[in-house]
Each structure stands twice: as structure tokens, then as C-alpha cells.
Design a protein around this motif. Structure first.
Motif, PDB file in Angstrom:
ATOM      1  N   ARG A  62       0.826  -1.195   0.000  1.00  0.00           N
ATOM      2  CA  ARG A  62       0.000   0.000   0.000  1.00  0.00           C
ATOM      3  C   ARG A  62       0.867   1.255   0.000  1.00  0.00           C
ATOM      4  N   ALA A  63       0.250   2.369  -0.354  1.00  0.00           N
ATOM      5  CA  ALA A  63       0.974   3.640  -0.470  1.00  0.00           C
ATOM      6  C   ALA A  63       1.287   4.208   0.911  1.00  0.00           C
TER       7      ALA A  63
ATOM      8  N   PRO B 286       4.665  -1.817 -14.150  1.00  0.00           N
ATOM      9  CA  PRO B 286       3.330  -1.349 -13.722  1.00  0.00           C
ATOM     10  C   PRO B 286       3.328  -0.792 -12.304  1.00  0.00           C
ATOM     11  N   LEU B 287       4.083  -1.402 -11.404  1.00  0.00           N
ATOM     12  CA  LEU B 287       4.125  -0.900 -10.029  1.00  0.00           C
ATOM     13  C   LEU B 287       4.862   0.437  -9.953  1.00  0.00           C
ATOM     14  N   ASP B 288       5.868   0.620 -10.809  1.00  0.00           N
ATOM     15  CA  ASP B 288       6.564   1.906 -10.845  1.00  0.00           C
ATOM     16  C   ASP B 288       5.644   3.007 -11.357  1.00  0.00           C
ATOM     17  N   ASN B 289       4.859   2.714 -12.382  1.00  0.00           N
ATOM     18  CA  ASN B 289       3.900   3.704 -12.875  1.00  0.00           C
ATOM     19  C   ASN B 289       2.795   3.950 -11.855  1.00  0.00           C
ATOM     20  N   LEU B 290       2.449   2.929 -11.061  1.00  0.00           N
ATOM     21  CA  LEU B 290       1.484   3.143  -9.979  1.00  0.00           C
ATOM     22  C   LEU B 290       2.054   4.105  -8.944  1.00  0.00           C
ATOM     23  N   ALA B 291       3.351   3.991  -8.646  1.00  0.00           N
ATOM     24  CA  ALA B 291       3.991   4.934  -7.718  1.00  0.00           C
ATOM     25  C   ALA B 291       3.933   6.352  -8.276  1.00  0.00           C
TER      26      ALA B 291
END
Length: 714
Positions: free
Chosen positions: A79-80, A454-459
Motif C-alpha cells: 500500500r501507499a 506497472p508498479l513503478d507507474n502506480l507509484a
């Protein structure tokens, strides 16, 4: 309708059609196909019908579903964690205050679940979108609201090549709504004008603007087939456009040349005071400002400057390359279709070879069995055939051999799905039982590298969310607010009180509208995973000899009554917060100890006075010679004086401790009462503000795109 409104609607429609025809229509069709493949609907109706008519199977072996779900699980497990670093005109205390406030907003808006929806939209449909704005439906002062938008309703700038909407010139949000909803939201006059225009409009002009249905239940939406007199409007397309255009506005200019626009919600006096306090200048400058236009048919529902300095939309694109976003499913469709067709063909071959047919001499079958009977019953297990003497015995036709390598083609297609998605068996929990733990962890780590983009772009999306929320908070959270923040790790713990923009005699305390902050977005495990990791680390430290209190270990455990057990352990160690009864008992004991010290001090002082008198009498009688009794008395006097001084110091310390304990108890009671009073005052102010807004809102008043925007303009 005025000439200006006509020009606005014409321009709005032309810009919408241009953006729609620049690839959005094709994207919507592709997104529907991506959804169908994720659901498992992977055959077209035409292909399925042909196979059914030929008596051939149409297998669906969905490998896309577990591959996508594995990446969704990676996102759900992390989670963020948003933090703010003070930069200019800011300090660490306000940064921590902002961090708690933003976390409170995210928790209140159920951000974790909404982020999972947007992440799934991105993986499956190539695009996911948040909408972040100020909402006044439940709070008269306004509060940040996050919504998840359907990717089919959002049309990004067709000319943009940047991930960040700050570099876009415009975007569209379109939706179908009923004429009654338009009347409720924008007034009866607008609804009647739209209804009149729709009834007189030609079919070619309304193909993507109105949906009609003829009366008596015919739901066909094609206009013009039955004449205009027997059709009614089923729904109207609303086109919402946020776009940038030059505008002359007031801006702050700092000593280093930094430029910041003056918020529209600020009055001239407030802007001047802010500039004076921060050594800034206010000048007029032409800047790019956001215009907000909403139309339906030939009617302008809203056209004004946006109350926000940013677009309300925040995108998520799993993969992004020069203005072309794409997700995970797009590249898995071809190998998935290949795998389904090969598997279906393989099953068809097996079925056909199991009942290849018979060779029968005419008239050879006995017991009245016909050739049709043999055709129908010939594939049954345990079949017994009798044939007439002197005839050739029936024999089965030798089937064709299964083509060599067709099974390997099916395995290759399955391997292609695994290689393209980057999801290996180890990540899905399907690793071989003979694999060592170290090798298994190594494979999982290599597989996680495949899904890092994808997780980097989510960040990156999380960082933009934090920027938008920070901007809205500093511009709209200007009054004093009292918030109560819960502890996720310990739901039974008392909520932490957070007061922002607190007005005091010295000024405004915890003023979050001031300062510039850097944003640091990291990820942390979900609550249960985080608790497990903390418990394991705490146990390792305790095993290594680190003196971790037992109640800390219990709090990180998953025991059903961990809170009660931890409180009991803290009380045993004297580390728990005392109860009201315990505080009264402690105060009674302090008073008793003070009385004991006073009694003992009185005895010591009386003995000292008596000894001083005796010593003076002895010295008067034997002034000419040294008396041993007088010397002994002098020594005893010095000891008593030391004891008296010691008791005085103990008495003073006990009195101070008692006073501090009493003050702490009074302060605790005052804080509790103050918190209750603040909550009551805030509730009363909210009710009064809401009643005032409702009383001053006119019936049929035109409103902008959404209720929160209208109230923001007010």
C-alpha cells in the motif's frame, strides 16, 4: 439561446468529435474485448456458432485470469505510504501534520480499495483514472473526494505525449444521462430546451448526442424510423471538457523569481496579507488557466473558470510509450486464442478417433440390428455384435493417427502466455515440491522484476494523487478543523486528535496553508502483512537479547484478546496509563507519605530544640573547661540538623510531585472536555452553514458539472 452559447456548443462538439475519432472509439471496442477475455468469454459468437453446427468443441482455458490476478495481488499486498518533506516556508511539525491529514483523507475515502479498482482497469483495459475534487455534500466547508472513473468515459488529449495531465491541453468526460436528471441538476429550463431540440433534430445530427425510444415499449434507439411524433428521449450525452487557455491573472512572485498563482478563493486582503508576511509581490501575468465547459445537445450547462489549478483527472497507465498506453491483457490475447483453438482441436481429434466407424457387409448383422442401430450404439462400452453365419464379421475402421506435435503446440502457446506476462509458476504458488526454498525465492524475485514497471507507474500515479490532494488541502482547508485519526495497527486504541488551523491569541497554530513541501511516496506491506513482519522482527530481536517489553510482542501478534493481554502486562510492569481509581489511590498515598514526613520532621525538630537547650545549659555551667557531654551533644545536633534538612527536601519533593500529578490530571480532564466542546461546536457550525446554503439556493438554479463544483463556485 445566445450566439455565444451557440458558438460554445459548436466548438465543444467539434473538439469532442475530433478526440473521439482520433482513436477513442476503437479503444472502447478493444477494452470490451479485453474485459471479455478476462471474464473468460474468449470466443466470438460467429466462431462459436460455426463450431457448434459442425459438432466441434469450443474450449476456453483461461490463462489470462490467473496471470492478471497475480499482479493484482502484488499491488494489494503493498500500500501507499505518503510523506512530506518541508522545503520553503515550512517546518517538520507542519509536514507531519500534513502527512496525518492526507492519510486521514485517504482512509476516509477508502483509497486502498479504489486504487485496486484503478490498477485493475489499467492492467485489463489499458487505462485507469481517478477523479479528485472538493465535495460539499457532507461537509459545508468542503472535503476532498476521490472517485474511480470508467476508462470508456474519459477521452484524454489526443495530441498529448506525456503521462502527466499537467502537460495536457484538454480532456473530455462524457456520459449518458436521462432528461429528468438534467432537470434536477441544471434546472427545468435547460431540460425543456434540450427536449425541444432533440424532437426537431435530424437523425444524422443526433447519432451520438441523443438516444431515443419509441412509445409502447419499443426500445430501438434509431431516430427517424417512425417519425418525430412517436419517439421520446431515453438519454442525452453530456460532454464535460476541461481545457487550458490563456488568462490574465494575479500571481505571487518570490525573491528568487518563483511564480505561484493567487488562489481564486482568496480575497484581495488575504492575498495582500500573505504577500506581506512572506515578502512576495503580486503582479498581473498572463498564464494558462483551466476552463470548465459542460454541454448537452445545443445547450450550455456550465461554462466558467475551473475552481482548481489542476485537472481533476489523475491517470494510471501500466505501460506508457510516447502517448500510447497499454496494459497487460492486450498482448496476451493472441497466445490465449491460439491455446484455446489448439486445445479444442486436440479434443476434437480425440473424439473422432474414439468412434471412427464400422465396415459392415450388407445383411451380415443378426438379431434385427440395422446399420443405423450400429451407428448409434457402436461406441458404447461392452457392445456385443452378432452376425449371420457365412458373412464377413463387422470391423472397425482404423482411425487416423493423432498428428505428431499437436500436443507440443498447445504447450508452446501456454508457455508463450507465461513468458509474455512474466508470471511464472513460482509466483502463482505452483512450483515443484522438490525445489529448495532458496531456489524458490530466487524465481519469485526474478518474476517480480517483470512486474516492476506497472508498479513503478502506480507509484507515479500515487505521487500525482498526493500533489493534487496537497494543492486542494492548502487552498480549501483554511478554517479550523478537528479530526480524529484511528490507529490501523491497534483498532482498540483511542483516536488521535488532530487540530489544523487552530486560532490562538498568538495567531494561527498548525497553519497547513503555508509552505512548500516535497512529496515522498513509498510502499509498505498491507496491515496484516506488516503486522506479521513486525512480529517476526521483534521476536528475532528479543531472541538476540534486546530487552523488548513483553506487551510490545503481544501487540504485534494476532491473538484475539491481544489488547487486554498487553494492558495486563503493562500494568504488571507499571507502564500502563493509570485508571481514575488508581490515580485517586496514588494521590491518597502521596498525601499519606507527606503526612508521615511531616510527623517525622516534627519529631526531629523537637529533639533538636531539646538538645540545643541542654547543650546551652551545660556550656553555661562549665564554661571554663571542655565538657565531653557538650561535645557529644554537638555531634548529635549536627546529625539532627542533617536529618531535618533531609526530611525538608523529601517533603518539598513529595509536594511538587503531588502538584504535578494533580495538574496532569486536571489537564487531561480539560483536554477531554475541550475535545467534546470542539466536536459539538463543529457540528453546530456545519449544521448552520448547511442550512444557510440551502436557504439561499434558488429553485431551478443552474449548476455546474457536479454539485461540489457549484458549491465551490459559490
Amino acid at each position: 439561446m445566445s450566439m455565444d452559447d451557440s458558438q460554445i456548443t459548436r466548438t465543444q462538439w467539434h473538439r469532442y468529435v475530433r478526440a473521439r475519432d482520433a482513436g477513442h472509439k476503437e479503444y472502447v471496442e478493444e477494452a470490451r474485448k479485453f474485459d471479455a477475455f478476462y471474464y473468460g468469454e474468449q470466443w466470438s459468437e460467429a466462431d462459436r456458432r460455426v463450431l457448434e453446427e459442425a459438432g466441434r468443441p469450443a474450449l476456453t482455458i483461461n490463462h489470462i485470469l490467473p496471470a492478471v490476478n497475480t499482479v493484482l495481488g502484488e499491488q494489494a499486498a503493498n500500500r501507499a505510504d505518503i510523506r512530506f518533506k518541508p522545503r520553503r516556508k515550512a517546518d517538520a511539525d507542519r509536514a507531519m501534520m500534513l502527512q496525518k491529514l492526507v492519510q486521514y483523507i485517504l482512509d476516509d475515502q477508502k483509497y486502498d480499495w479504489k486504487e485496486s479498482e484503478v490498477f485493475a482497469d489499467g492492467l485489463i483495459n489499458d487505462r485507469g483514472y481517478f477523479d479528485v475534487r472538493i465535495d460539499f455534500d457532507h461537509n459545508a466547508f468542503g472535503e476532498v473526494k476521490l472517485d474511480v472513473e470508467d476508462p470508456a468515459d474519459i477521452i484524454p488529449d489526443p495530441d498529448a505525449k506525456s503521462y502527466d495531465p499537467e502537460d495536457w491541453k484538454e480532456f473530455f468526460k462524457t456520459r449518458w444521462t436521462s432528461i429528468d436528471d438534467i432537470e434536477v441538476e441544471y434546472g427545468k429550463e435547460k431540460a425543456d430546451a434540450i427536449r425541444a431540440h432533440a424532437e426537431l433534430a435530424d437523425h444524422d445530427d443526433t447519432l451520438d448526442c441523443y438516444r431515443f425510444q419509441t412509445t409502447f415499449g419499443d426500445t430501438r434507439s434509431v431516430a427517424g424510423q417512425h417519425g418525430n411524433e412517436d419517439r421520446t428521449i431515453r438519454s442525452v450525452r453530456i460532454v464535460e471538457r476541461q481545457w487550458r487557455r490563456p488568462h490574465k491573472a494575479k500571481v505571487f512572485v518570490g525573491a528568487r523569481g518563483d511564480i505561484r498563482p493567487v488562489p481564486d478563493a482568496w480575497t484581495d486582503d488575504r492575498a495582500a496579507a500573505f504577500a506581506r508576511d512572506n515578502q512576495l509581490q503580486i503582479i498581473d501575468k498572463t498564464i494558462m488557466k483551466i476552463r470548465w465547459t459542460v454541454t448537452a445537445g445545443n445547450q450550455v450547462l456550465h461554462d466558467d473558470w475551473s475552481p482548481y489549478t489542476r485537472f481533476t483527472i489523475v491517470p494510471f497507465f501500466p505501460y506508457y510509450r510516447r502517448g500510447r498506453p497499454f496494459g497487460m491483457v492486450r498482448n496476451l490475447i493472441s497466445p490465449q486464442e491460439q491455446h484455446n483453438k489448439l486445445s479444442s482441436q486436440e479434443l476434437h481429434i480425440v473424439n473422432t478417433t474414439a468412434n471412427s466407424g464400422w465396415m459392415v457387409e450388407e445383411g451380415s448383422l443378426a438379431d434385427g440390428m440395422s446399420v443405423n442401430d450400429l451407428e448409434r450404439e457402436g461406441a458404447k462400452t461392452g457392445l456385443v455384435l452378432r452376425y449371420n453365419p457365412g458373412t464377413t464379421a463387422p470391423s472397425k475402421i482404423q482411425p487416423n493417427q493423432i498428428p505428431t506435435g499437436i500436443d507440443r503446440l498447445s504447450m508452446k502457446s501456454q508457455a508463450s502466455i507465461r513468458d509474455i506476462s512474466g508470471i511464472h509458476d513460482a509466483m502463482q504458488g505452483n512450483a515443484s515440491a522438490e525445489m529448495s526454498g532458496r531456489a524458490l525465492q530466487s524465481q519469485i524475485s526474478r518474476g517480480q522484476v517483470q512486474v516492476q514497471k506497472p508498479l513503478d507507474n502506480l507509484a507515479r500515479t500515487r505521487h500525482m494523487i498526493a500533489q493534487v490532494i496537497l494543492s486542494l488541502v492548502q487552498e480549501y482547508y483554511t478554517e479550523e478543523r478537528v479530526l480524529f485519526i484511528s490507529n490501523d495497527l491497534d483498532p482498540n486504541a483511542e483516536d488521535e486528535e488532530l487540530v489544523i488551523n487552530q486560532k490562538t491569541a498568538e495567531g494561527i497554530h498548525n497553519d497547513i496553508t503555508l509552505g512548500e513541501y516535497g512529496i515522498v511516496v513509498t510502499q509498505q506491506p498491507a496491515t496484516d502483512t506488516f503486522r506479521d513482519s513486525q512480529f517476526n522482527e521483534a521476536m528475532q530481536l528479543a531472541s538476540a537479547g534486546v530487552p523488548i517489553p513483553p506487551h510490545i510482542l503481544v501487540e504485534y501478534s494476532h491473538l484475539a484478546k491481544r489488547t487486554e493481554i498487553a494492558d495486563m502486562l503493562k500494568r504488571q510492569q507499571g507502564m500502563a496509563e493509570p485508571t481514575e481509581q488508581e490515580m485517586q489511590m496514588a494521590q491518597f498515598q502521596q498525601q499519606a507519605q507527606i503526612q508521615d514526613i511531616k510527623l517525622e520532621l516534627g519529631k526531629k525538630q523537637a529533639a533538636l530544640q531539646k538538645l540545643l537547650a541542654e547543650t546551652g545549659h551545660i556550656e553555661a555551667k562549665t564554661a571554663s573547661e571542655a565538657d565531653p557531654a557538650a561535645i557529644q551533644n554537638q555531634i548529635r545536633i549536627m546529625e539532627l540538623q542533617a536529618d531535618v534538612q533531609k526530611h525538608l527536601q523529601q517533603l518539598e519533593a513529595r509536594i511538587q510531585l503531588s502538584e504535578q500529578s494533580h495538574k496532569a490530571q486536571q489537564k487531561r480532564q480539560e483536554q477531554t472536555s475541550l475535545t467534546q466542546m470542539r466536536g459539538q461546536n463543529l457540528q453546530q457550525e456545519t449544521q448552520i452553514s448547511t442550512a444557510w446554503i440551502n436557504a439561499n439556493r434558488k429553485d431551478g438554479e443552474q449548476r455546474p458539472a457536479r454539485n461540489d463544483d457549484a458549491q465551490t463556485d459559490e
